[in-house]
Scaffold this motif. Structure first.
Motif, PDB file in Angstrom:
ATOM      1  N   ILE B   2      55.433  19.653  50.610  1.00 31.07           N
ATOM      2  CA  ILE B   2      55.221  21.170  50.680  1.00 31.07           C
ATOM      3  C   ILE B   2      55.022  21.619  49.337  1.00 31.07           C
ATOM      4  O   ILE B   2      55.666  21.303  48.446  1.00 31.07           O
ATOM      5  CB  ILE B   2      56.583  22.023  51.224  1.00 31.07           C
ATOM      6  CG1 ILE B   2      56.810  21.087  52.677  1.00 31.07           C
ATOM      7  CG2 ILE B   2      56.322  23.298  51.354  1.00 31.07           C
ATOM      8  CD1 ILE B   2      58.511  21.470  53.094  1.00 31.07           C
ATOM      9  N   SER B   3      54.099  22.492  49.137  1.00 26.61           N
ATOM     10  CA  SER B   3      53.878  23.544  47.969  1.00 26.61           C
ATOM     11  C   SER B   3      55.118  24.003  47.304  1.00 26.61           C
ATOM     12  O   SER B   3      56.139  24.614  48.147  1.00 26.61           O
ATOM     13  CB  SER B   3      52.777  24.369  47.841  1.00 26.61           C
ATOM     14  OG  SER B   3      52.815  25.362  46.868  1.00 26.61           O
ATOM     15  N   ASN B   4      55.163  23.887  45.915  1.00 30.38           N
ATOM     16  CA  ASN B   4      56.541  24.432  45.362  1.00 30.38           C
ATOM     17  C   ASN B   4      56.165  25.591  44.755  1.00 30.38           C
ATOM     18  O   ASN B   4      56.818  26.196  44.001  1.00 30.38           O
ATOM     19  CB  ASN B   4      57.167  23.541  44.495  1.00 30.38           C
ATOM     20  CG  ASN B   4      56.340  23.036  43.182  1.00 30.38           C
ATOM     21  OD1 ASN B   4      55.419  23.533  42.910  1.00 30.38           O
ATOM     22  ND2 ASN B   4      56.353  21.878  42.792  1.00 30.38           N
ATOM     23  N   LEU B   5      55.102  26.372  44.969  1.00 27.36           N
ATOM     24  CA  LEU B   5      54.518  27.634  44.542  1.00 27.36           C
ATOM     25  C   LEU B   5      55.176  28.737  45.182  1.00 27.36           C
ATOM     26  O   LEU B   5      55.417  28.582  46.525  1.00 27.36           O
ATOM     27  CB  LEU B   5      53.110  27.788  44.391  1.00 27.36           C
ATOM     28  CG  LEU B   5      52.380  26.943  43.490  1.00 27.36           C
ATOM     29  CD1 LEU B   5      50.901  26.978  43.554  1.00 27.36           C
ATOM     30  CD2 LEU B   5      52.833  27.098  41.932  1.00 27.36           C
ATOM     31  N   PRO B   6      55.560  29.794  44.469  1.00 29.81           N
ATOM     32  CA  PRO B   6      56.018  31.081  45.317  1.00 29.81           C
ATOM     33  C   PRO B   6      54.833  31.554  46.094  1.00 29.81           C
ATOM     34  O   PRO B   6      53.655  31.274  45.636  1.00 29.81           O
ATOM     35  CB  PRO B   6      56.606  31.857  44.301  1.00 29.81           C
ATOM     36  CG  PRO B   6      56.060  31.528  42.970  1.00 29.81           C
ATOM     37  CD  PRO B   6      55.592  30.108  43.077  1.00 29.81           C
ATOM     38  N   SER B   7      55.139  32.399  47.097  1.00 24.71           N
ATOM     39  CA  SER B   7      53.972  32.981  47.978  1.00 24.71           C
ATOM     40  C   SER B   7      53.001  33.818  46.917  1.00 24.71           C
ATOM     41  O   SER B   7      53.662  34.401  45.917  1.00 24.71           O
ATOM     42  CB  SER B   7      54.656  33.859  49.012  1.00 24.71           C
ATOM     43  OG  SER B   7      53.685  34.260  49.766  1.00 24.71           O
ATOM     44  N   SER B   8      51.951  33.919  47.543  1.00 19.58           N
ATOM     45  CA  SER B   8      50.789  34.359  46.245  1.00 19.58           C
ATOM     46  C   SER B   8      51.226  35.964  45.789  1.00 19.58           C
ATOM     47  O   SER B   8      51.669  36.940  46.771  1.00 19.58           O
ATOM     48  CB  SER B   8      49.498  34.795  47.028  1.00 19.58           C
ATOM     49  OG  SER B   8      48.527  35.453  46.196  1.00 19.58           O
ATOM     50  N   PHE B  10      54.185  36.773  44.210  1.00 19.61           N
ATOM     51  CA  PHE B  10      55.556  36.670  44.221  1.00 19.61           C
ATOM     52  C   PHE B  10      55.846  35.980  42.859  1.00 19.61           C
ATOM     53  O   PHE B  10      55.193  35.102  42.552  1.00 19.61           O
ATOM     54  CB  PHE B  10      56.326  36.282  45.567  1.00 19.61           C
ATOM     55  CG  PHE B  10      56.092  37.336  46.477  1.00 19.61           C
ATOM     56  CD1 PHE B  10      57.148  38.465  46.804  1.00 19.61           C
ATOM     57  CD2 PHE B  10      55.019  37.409  47.338  1.00 19.61           C
ATOM     58  CE1 PHE B  10      56.826  39.178  47.779  1.00 19.61           C
ATOM     59  CE2 PHE B  10      54.933  38.330  48.374  1.00 19.61           C
ATOM     60  CZ  PHE B  10      55.882  39.095  48.622  1.00 19.61           C
ATOM     61  N   ARG B  11      57.106  36.116  42.511  1.00 16.14           N
ATOM     62  CA  ARG B  11      57.411  35.427  41.154  1.00 16.14           C
ATOM     63  C   ARG B  11      58.907  35.001  41.385  1.00 16.14           C
ATOM     64  O   ARG B  11      59.916  35.313  41.974  1.00 16.14           O
ATOM     65  CB  ARG B  11      57.522  36.651  40.029  1.00 16.14           C
ATOM     66  CG  ARG B  11      56.298  36.924  39.707  1.00 16.14           C
ATOM     67  CD  ARG B  11      56.640  38.146  38.746  1.00 16.14           C
ATOM     68  NE  ARG B  11      57.106  39.344  39.368  1.00 16.14           N
ATOM     69  CZ  ARG B  11      57.490  40.530  38.700  1.00 16.14           C
ATOM     70  NH1 ARG B  11      57.496  40.641  37.473  1.00 16.14           N
ATOM     71  NH2 ARG B  11      58.095  41.394  39.489  1.00 16.14           N
ATOM     72  N   ASP B  12      59.062  33.741  40.539  1.00 16.45           N
ATOM     73  CA  ASP B  12      60.478  33.067  40.251  1.00 16.45           C
ATOM     74  C   ASP B  12      60.785  33.410  38.965  1.00 16.45           C
ATOM     75  O   ASP B  12      59.988  33.801  38.028  1.00 16.45           O
ATOM     76  CB  ASP B  12      60.289  31.469  40.192  1.00 16.45           C
ATOM     77  CG  ASP B  12      59.943  30.780  41.618  1.00 16.45           C
ATOM     78  OD1 ASP B  12      60.538  31.624  42.619  1.00 16.45           O
ATOM     79  OD2 ASP B  12      59.455  30.137  41.499  1.00 16.45           O
ATOM     80  N   ALA B 128      51.858  45.014  49.702  1.00 15.75           N
ATOM     81  CA  ALA B 128      50.822  43.963  49.834  1.00 15.75           C
ATOM     82  C   ALA B 128      49.440  44.266  48.930  1.00 15.75           C
ATOM     83  O   ALA B 128      48.378  44.256  49.605  1.00 15.75           O
ATOM     84  CB  ALA B 128      50.333  43.827  51.359  1.00 15.75           C
ATOM     85  N   ARG B 137      53.580  41.745  44.214  1.00 19.82           N
ATOM     86  CA  ARG B 137      54.108  42.443  45.514  1.00 19.82           C
ATOM     87  C   ARG B 137      55.438  42.579  45.673  1.00 19.82           C
ATOM     88  O   ARG B 137      55.794  43.225  46.709  1.00 19.82           O
ATOM     89  CB  ARG B 137      53.554  41.233  46.448  1.00 19.82           C
ATOM     90  CG  ARG B 137      52.030  41.103  46.282  1.00 19.82           C
ATOM     91  CD  ARG B 137      51.552  40.032  47.176  1.00 19.82           C
ATOM     92  NE  ARG B 137      50.247  40.285  47.524  1.00 19.82           N
ATOM     93  CZ  ARG B 137      49.404  39.646  48.404  1.00 19.82           C
ATOM     94  NH1 ARG B 137      50.035  38.529  49.200  1.00 19.82           N
ATOM     95  NH2 ARG B 137      48.281  40.065  48.703  1.00 19.82           N
ATOM     96  N   GLU B 138      56.249  41.996  44.861  1.00 20.22           N
ATOM     97  CA  GLU B 138      57.771  42.406  44.809  1.00 20.22           C
ATOM     98  C   GLU B 138      58.337  43.113  43.616  1.00 20.22           C
ATOM     99  O   GLU B 138      58.045  42.352  42.536  1.00 20.22           O
ATOM    100  CB  GLU B 138      58.484  41.187  45.137  1.00 20.22           C
ATOM    101  CG  GLU B 138      60.071  41.550  45.167  1.00 20.22           C
ATOM    102  CD  GLU B 138      60.790  40.287  45.710  1.00 20.22           C
ATOM    103  OE1 GLU B 138      61.636  40.412  46.647  1.00 20.22           O
ATOM    104  OE2 GLU B 138      60.697  39.206  45.070  1.00 20.22           O
TER     105      GLU B 138
END
Lengths: 417, 417
Positions: B2-8, B10-12, B128, B137-138
């Protein structure tokens, strides 16, 4: 006229409640820091592939999914009604726990993080549960995790940190139940559950005491067939130790569990620490020691967790042992409310500065600035004139003092509290 | 895998970033308390009727909608493809600002709140937007609002509190631009915009400097027809005062605005306070004074707000004057990063307690407990043996000290830092 109610299952919080929640959250975060856990943040929204990829179990059904937008949605809609064709109206969803996002995060960032990594991860999670009293669709979780170490000190440090947070919150006499998934699996195999159904069986067994026992029995039979020795299984879940299952490898695991118990008991004298052979936990990704913390004032557990050595690999990380525990913040708040420990002491430094007249507004603002510079919290009343309404405001805001600067005080350039 | 990127979009956040964000958030919340604003919380999710009911304007298109579930979804799907039939696949969405939820909240709870009510409302909002660099986006908003008072002190108190927060954050020389929607409306009417298009025209004009001027002109022409005096309007938006529009009622409004400016200037000596006749703000619900705070290091504004006297009634509240301002937390963090003011000083109280061997693990835990009791932050290293790896861990976690308790220290029962 638009309804002024929150969406079903969601909550507003009044200032008094916010103060109690903030104070508890601050206490927990401070203990996490004191124990060397480092705060991380992940987004509220994750791709559905992440949320449903691994370890969601029962929670997958409870995901709030986010509708696709624009062209993506238009492309999907026609598929929705053609029989037999797959379609997906959503591409992302709200996180339902903090462990799945943390695993994704660690797989992505481990090169920039200490090894091992102690993470503190606190925030709201969302589950589309049937709305009912005491069960909410948005609630806070506070997670303590150690990633990258299989050492027993992870178990001790995580559980001790959570107990230290409870002690700081004045939640006394917590009861820690310890078990190990591998011990439970050994028992379950002895009772006739096939080895590929063990994790699922734990999810069913975890419901014991929460739903009707007949439903649990039925769930187990459905999973494993009629050959299950239900009475023996039931005895174990009720907490009876099954010495027959404690053989060979199991015995070592049991000894380590007792060691964890003894170390925890030594460090946390006010907590009761027990090995509970029937403890299952409701998530399918646990692989080793698991725990739950209960309190006489709480229905269900106020914290829980376990070892999940396989989860991070699902996101392409290296094989990574991991142990984590989570505080159920909403249940803790309910306990605190019952104990009346949630209300912070009244703040003697709060002053309401009234505005005697519009001409004297400037003097009121100047007085407030002076008070703030001296460490007071000074609230200039957002009214002017009508002192009665302003005193009412001062009362309602819980101000300790109300200051009136009339023409005399203004002329003298000084006032007394 | 599974990809380990956050949703487009969005940020860690890494621990270092979290420390800076937490520290800034704490500072802002402390100033809000100091000024007598009371914290409230509303849910992340609101019914679509609330989000789209009033005042969403341009933001309505940017709502992340939540897919209906179960029967509700099954009932809706067939409608989706029948031409001409209305359907709604979503019933709720993520909040896109804090003002709409606050208005719903106040309409619902005003009986239990002080009158007037000063609210501090901080949390993530979601839009969005097309994902692009620097646009997320957040993102976090921190709102200061005074509800239930039309008094000018609301404007002064909200803007002063925000300026005080910037001062505490060491963001120096902010520039406050003030205007009043009614003044702008008077100008726009003089330039030929019909009175029922004024609010919409402001949303278009607010884009000046952000998008191509030709597009703004086109937007205005589309809204109001060819009779618009574009050159005059353009002059006003560029900041030129239009004395012809400042007649009758407008002159009083202008004088009040100057009074606000003077009071603010007196109380906030380090800030530049200007009346800006072209300031529009991009929301259609403003009814009186509006403001924006800018900083040389920030693109766009770092705070803004205005009076919105009509919004709360939409939720069935009594007619309620209201003034609010919002800090753009993400932009503030960018400014702080540039100023290198975001990094808190290294913490001299952080100790890493190494575990010399599994036999001496207990001693390490005991030492950590003693250190914590004395006010240190003590992190027991989640490894044992291999001291080299443990020292590396101590370095990576930024510990000031690493403590080794070997057999000698354990036997003596004492150690030195």
């Amino acid at each position: 006229m638009i309804s002024n109610l929150p969406s079903s299952g969601f909550r507003d919080f009044l200032p008094r409640e916010c103060r109690a929640r903030e104070s508890a959250a601050r206490t927990i975060a401070a203990v996490a820091r004191e124990f060397g856990f480092q705060t991380i943040e992940t987004p509220a929204v994750e791709d559905l592939a992440v949320l449903t990829g691994k370890g969601s179990g029962e929670n997958e059904k409870l995901i709030f999914k986010i509708l696709k937008r624009g062209e993506k949605l238009e492309k999907e809609l026609p598929k929705a009604l053609r029989p037999g064709e797959g379609f997906e109206l959503a591409d992302a969803g709200l996180r339902f726990d903090m462990t799945v996002p943390l695993s994704r995060y660690y797989a992505r960032h481990q090169g920039s993080l200490p090894h091992p990594f102690k993470a503190f991860h606190m925030g709201p999670v969302w589950r589309a549960e049937r709305a009912q009293k005491g069960r909410y669709r948005e609630f806070i979780q506070c997670d303590f995790d150690v990633l990258g170490s299989g050492d027993m000190s992870c178990e001790i440090e995580v559980i001790s940190a959570i107990l230290a947070a409870f002690e700081k919150l004045k939640i006394e006499e917590p009861e820690v139940l310890l078990n190990d998934r591998r011990l439970l699996y050994a028992v379950l195999e002895r009772c006739g559950i096939p080895s590929d159904k063990l994790a699922q069986a734990c999810v069913v067994i975890d419901k014991m005491g929460k739903v009707d026992e007949a439903a649990i029995k039925e769930g187990i039979m459905e999973l494993a067939g009629k050959s299950v020795d239900w009475d023996r299984l039931r005895g174990c879940v009720a907490g009876h130790r099954d010495d027959l299952a404690l053989q060979d490898g199991s015995l070592d695991i049991f000894k380590r569990l007792e060691e964890i118990r003894d170390d925890l008991a030594r460090m946390n004298e006010r907590a009761k620490i027990l090995v509970a052979p029937g403890l299952a936990r409701g998530l399918d990704y646990y692989t080793g020691p698991i725990f739950e913390i209960r309190h006489p004032r709480a229905a269900g557990s106020i914290a829980g967790g376990g070892r999940y050595d396989g989860l991070i690999q699902a996101f392409g990380g290296k094989p990574t042992p991991a142990f984590g525990g989570s505080i159920g913040f909403e249940r803790v708040m309910l306990v605190l409310e019952e104990l009346k420990g949630a209300e912070p002491a009244q703040d003697a430094s709060r002053v309401c500065v009234t505005v005697f007249s519009t001409e004297l507004r400037r003097e009121a603002f100047a007085a407030a600035a002076r008070l703030r510079a001296q460490g007071f919290k000074a609230d200039v009343c957002p009214l002017s004139g009508r002192l009665k309404a302003q005193f009412k405001y001062a009362d309602a805001t819980g101000a300790r003092w109300a200051l009136v600067i009339g023409p005399d005080e203004a002329a003298a350039g000084r006032f007394k509290l």
